[in-house]
Design a protein around this motif. Structure first.
Motif, PDB file in Angstrom:
ATOM      1  N   ILE A 207       0.709  -1.231  -0.231  1.00  0.00           N
ATOM      2  CA  ILE A 207       0.121  -0.101   0.137  1.00  0.00           C
ATOM      3  C   ILE A 207       1.062   1.238   0.081  1.00  0.00           C
ATOM      4  O   ILE A 207       0.502   2.242  -0.658  1.00  0.00           O
ATOM      5  CB  ILE A 207      -0.926  -0.099   1.206  1.00  0.00           C
ATOM      6  N   LEU A 211       0.764   3.892  -2.980  1.00  0.00           N
ATOM      7  CA  LEU A 211       0.156   5.145  -2.678  1.00  0.00           C
ATOM      8  C   LEU A 211       1.135   6.453  -3.152  1.00  0.00           C
ATOM      9  O   LEU A 211       0.707   7.146  -3.504  1.00  0.00           O
ATOM     10  CB  LEU A 211      -0.381   5.476  -1.382  1.00  0.00           C
ATOM     11  N   GLN A 215       0.920   9.165  -5.693  1.00  0.00           N
ATOM     12  CA  GLN A 215       0.938  10.470  -5.296  1.00  0.00           C
ATOM     13  C   GLN A 215       1.783  11.123  -6.159  1.00  0.00           C
ATOM     14  O   GLN A 215       1.580  12.284  -6.719  1.00  0.00           O
ATOM     15  CB  GLN A 215       1.495  10.888  -3.721  1.00  0.00           C
ATOM     16  N   PRO A 252      -4.742  13.895   0.597  1.00  0.00           N
ATOM     17  CA  PRO A 252      -5.257  12.612   1.356  1.00  0.00           C
ATOM     18  C   PRO A 252      -4.180  11.183   1.156  1.00  0.00           C
ATOM     19  O   PRO A 252      -4.060  10.560   1.848  1.00  0.00           O
ATOM     20  CB  PRO A 252      -6.507  12.398   0.901  1.00  0.00           C
ATOM     21  N   LEU A 253      -3.604  11.480  -0.095  1.00  0.00           N
ATOM     22  CA  LEU A 253      -2.775  10.399  -0.466  1.00  0.00           C
ATOM     23  C   LEU A 253      -1.423  10.538   0.350  1.00  0.00           C
ATOM     24  O   LEU A 253      -0.818   9.391   0.903  1.00  0.00           O
ATOM     25  CB  LEU A 253      -2.203  10.405  -1.977  1.00  0.00           C
ATOM     26  N   LEU A 256      -2.491   9.130   3.695  1.00  0.00           N
ATOM     27  CA  LEU A 256      -2.516   7.621   3.666  1.00  0.00           C
ATOM     28  C   LEU A 256      -1.187   6.973   3.516  1.00  0.00           C
ATOM     29  O   LEU A 256      -0.961   6.128   4.313  1.00  0.00           O
ATOM     30  CB  LEU A 256      -3.389   7.156   2.454  1.00  0.00           C
ATOM     31  N   ASP A 259       0.202   7.073   7.422  1.00  0.00           N
ATOM     32  CA  ASP A 259      -0.448   5.992   8.051  1.00  0.00           C
ATOM     33  C   ASP A 259       0.043   4.758   7.685  1.00  0.00           C
ATOM     34  O   ASP A 259       0.437   3.891   8.729  1.00  0.00           O
ATOM     35  CB  ASP A 259      -1.698   6.064   7.784  1.00  0.00           C
ATOM     36  N   ALA A 260       0.342   4.400   6.444  1.00  0.00           N
ATOM     37  CA  ALA A 260       0.934   3.214   5.954  1.00  0.00           C
ATOM     38  C   ALA A 260       2.364   3.071   6.479  1.00  0.00           C
ATOM     39  O   ALA A 260       2.474   1.846   6.892  1.00  0.00           O
ATOM     40  CB  ALA A 260       0.849   2.860   4.473  1.00  0.00           C
TER      41      ALA A 260
END
Length: 729
Positions: A207, A211, A215, A252-253, A256, A259-260
């Motif tokens: 992920i 991502l 991005q 938002p990417l 994320l 977070d990943a």
């Protein structure tokens, strides 16, 4: 609160099928994929108690390449264990047809259901509350009548009775420990890929990369849209809106991605720490005997550095190649074409060469840093000796020389780091712009192509900056790995496996006709407890033997005194008998079985030694931990009662009474000051509490006054099943 019972007979497994339960539960839990056949449990296993069952389960799990950990949880945490645990072998209280325990195979659980493997190998689901109530029934039953009466007198509404009862029982039984069963898990020494997959670290990695690539594509697309609008020659709100939408989509990417990365850092960090702990426990004493406290501290510091540098620098270097790859594609479409793209590839190779030089300089600097740290710690530990015995004028002579060399190496390291950073980024800007100069001057390139090349140069600069920063962290990782790597690799050492028929035989108590045994009686009767024949050991390959052709026979119940001059090999012989050292030649048998057959773990469970004072330690933990560290943990009330009784027999009662926190009093350098004699008696108590077949005390009585010597000797003679005492003449 009692659980409904009709269906337990179809869910519980008999003890005779314990091996089959372990095998199928491991396969259902996806811990093993290959077929295996474990033998049936011995007939006397249930009567031998939980410890014997636990050892047999652990040995059976070892034959499948797994570990089995005894689970002992608080009453308040039992429900959470059922929900999140698995695969688990749960032992329900009570009996199901005579002496057979009710063994339940828990595959997994969720918020409301527990998925159980039945003896028919079918998966059945039951309510979490039903399983929890069945396990807690013996603890709740004595209180239920009083709680029901209390709620009735309080006139609690009917719809709130169950909840109120749960709250009261939770308050009363919350700190009570419940022996839940045994958890099956993969050992920390399995391949790193399997560990990461089991920890769920593979999906966050995929992920993260996907991502971040998306991005960067959106970022490039936003500038393409803006550039197209600009090259149209007039202002168009549509192009501006498209550019803003693409640019805002990267926010938002980025969240994320962060977070990943955090999730991946957490999961890989857990795997790394587990593997380091497992590797540390698998090191042989001889591998670390020559190291000082400073080197141990250095390993701890390097392990933290490996985790931090690996997770931060590794991600940054990995993500930098995504940007460099996109930059190569962009430059290939720009004014310089394939030549400028190839120049970037060559520049990356030059950067890697500079990183190699930085690695060599950094390794020299780290070696000096480690040496200074080790020397500092050793001098701090021996500071009182220096104050008493070393001339103050000589204290700092060596330190000043080491500091001068360290400063020179620091200058070289800083110079190499600055050259790497400046050359990588600024040098590329000059080279990248020079590649655009010829098409620009000759007029062979359009404005759009020049803009594409400029964007590729800037994107490549961003990627090279991340590569230089991340690679510097990876350099630190490689250097630190020299200290941490042996611990990490030691975790993969294969576990010693013992035959399952001996896993029950080699219990904590000596074999006797009254205790059911898996091994035939004639294998035990007539055998001495321990027999050594012509043991020889030398510390160096061609050195003088410390122990030469030693022969010894110890029968059950013997009291042996081993005397000899200092340096005569008494301690070395004791280390051979306990399995801490491996003899060069000769044979060593315990109850007729050699060490290779039983394994070092089983051997050390039955032959226990209290080492000499300088090789024994009081850990910076509670008194209870220091006493019971060779036993199960956390302790049961009966364990603490036995520990207190032994301490008072050894004359430590007054010391315990002075401790404000009792068994919870922290010991160690900053906890509670114990005298030499008090520490010696603590070591004796720790050894006696292991209930071993053979206890060896190496100079344990040397620091005791006559009164405490008499107390301690009387307690040891009463409690030790078989005893070997080493002393000077």
């Amino acid at each position: 609160m009692a659980a409904r019972e009709p269906h337990w007979a179809s869910i519980a497994w008999p003890a005779a099928r314990l091996g089959e339960l372990i095998e199928n539960l491991a396969r259902r839990g996806r811990l093993v994929s290959h077929p295996a056949r474990l033998p049936a449990a011995p007939q006397g296993l249930v009567a031998a108690g939980d410890q014997a069952i636990g050892r047999w389960i652990d040995a059976a799990a070892g034959h499948l390449g797994l570990e089995a950990e005894a689970i002992d949880v608080l009453y308040a945490d039992l429900e959470q264990l059922i929900r999140s645990g698995g695969p688990l072998i749960l032992r329900l209280p009570g009996s199901l047809g005579g002496e057979q325990p009710r063994l339940v195979g828990l595959i997994r659980g969720n918020r409301s259901k527990a998925y159980i493997l039945s003896p028919t190998l079918k998966v059945r689901s039951i309510h979490i509350e039903t399983l929890r109530a069945a396990m807690c029934n013996p603890y709740e039953s004595p209180l239920e009548e009083g709680v029901d009466r209390l709620l009735q007198d309080a006139r609690v509404p009917e719809n709130r009775l169950l909840r109120s009862k749960r709250v009261i029982l939770q308050e009363q039984l919350g700190p009570v420990r419940i022996q839940s069963g045994w958890l099956l898990r993969l050992p920390a020494g399995v391949s790193l890929w399997v560990q990461l997959r089991q920890a769920g670290a593979v999906l966050p990695t995929i992920i993260l990369l996907a991502l971040y690539l998306l991005q960067q594509i959106l970022m490039v697309a936003s500038w393409i849209v803006l550039g197209r609008g600009a090259f149209l020659g007039h202002f168009d709100w549509g192009w501006i809106l498209a550019w803003a939408i693409l640019l805002l989509s990267t926010i938002p990417l980025q969240i994320l991605v962060n977070d990943a990365q955090s999730e991946l850092s957490m999961r890989t960090g857990v795997v790394f720490k587990q593997r380091l702990m497992e590797g540390t426990l698998k090191l042989e004493p001889e591998e670390i005997r020559h190291q000082g406290m400073g080197q141990f501290l250095g390993r701890v510091m390097e392990s933290e550095a490996v985790e931090m540098l690996g997770l931060s620098g590794g991600f940054m270097a990995l993500l930098s190649f995504i940007e460099i790859f996109l930059a190569v594609l962009i430059l290939n479409r720009g004014a310089g074409g394939g030549v400028q793209a190839a120049t970037l590839v060559v520049w990356v190779l030059i950067t890697l060469g500079l990183l190699w030089r930085y690695y060599q300089v950094s390794r020299e600097w780290t070696g000096a840093y480690r040496e200074m740290t080790n020397d500092l710690v050793e001098r701090m530990v021996g500071h009182r000796t220096r104050l008493a015995q070393e001339d103050p004028r000589n204290w700092h002579a060596e330190e000043d020389q080491a500091l001068d060399g360290y400063l020179k190496l620091s200058e070289n390291l800083d110079r190499a780091g600055v050259q790497l950073t400046a050359f990588t980024t600024r040098g590329w800007i000059a080279v990248g712009l020079a590649g655009m100069a010829v098409p620009f001057i000759s007029g062979m390139a359009t404005a759009q192509q020049l803009a594409i090349s400029l964007g590729g140069v800037l994107l490549a600069m961003q990627g090279l900056t991340k590569l230089a920063g991340g690679a510097q962290s990876l350099v630190g990782l490689l250097i630190a790995w020299g200290q941490v790597g042996p611990l990490f690799n030691a975790a993969s050492r294969p576990r010693e496996q013992i035959p399952l028929d001996l896993a029950f035989f080699t219990g904590p108590k000596p074999p006797s006709p009254q205790v059911p045994q898996a091994a035939p009686v004639d294998q035990v009767n007539g055998q001495p407890l321990l027999q050594a024949r012509e043991l020889t050991y030398r510390y160096r390959l061609l050195g003088r033997p410390a122990v030469q052709e030693a022969t010894l026979r110890i029968n059950q119940g013997d009291r042996v005194l081993l005397e000899g001059p200092s340096g005569g090999g008494k301690t070395t012989l004791a280390a051979l008998l306990t399995g801490l050292r491996i003899p060069e030649s000769g044979s060593l048998l315990l109850w007729g079985f050699d060490r290779q057959l039983l394994g070092s773990e089983e051997w050390r469970r039955h032959v226990v030694m209290a080492p000499q004072f300088q090789e024994n330690h009081v850990f910076s933990d509670t008194l209870a931990f220091n006493l019971l560290m060779g036993r199960r943990w956390p302790p049961r009330p009966e364990d603490l009662q036995e520990a207190e009784a032994i301490c008072r027999e050894l004359g430590l009662g007054e010391v315990m009474d002075r401790m404000p926190s009792g068994f919870q009093q922290i010991l160690g350098e900053s906890g509670w000051q114990l005298s030499h004699g008090e520490k010696s008696r603590l070591f004796i108590a720790r050894t006696l509490l292991q209930n071993a077949d053979l206890i060896i005390l190496d100079e344990s009585f040397a620091a005791l006054d006559p009164e405490n010597l008499y107390r301690s000797l009387r307690s040891v003679l009463e409690r030790a099943q078989t005893l070997l005492v080493i002393a000077h003449p």
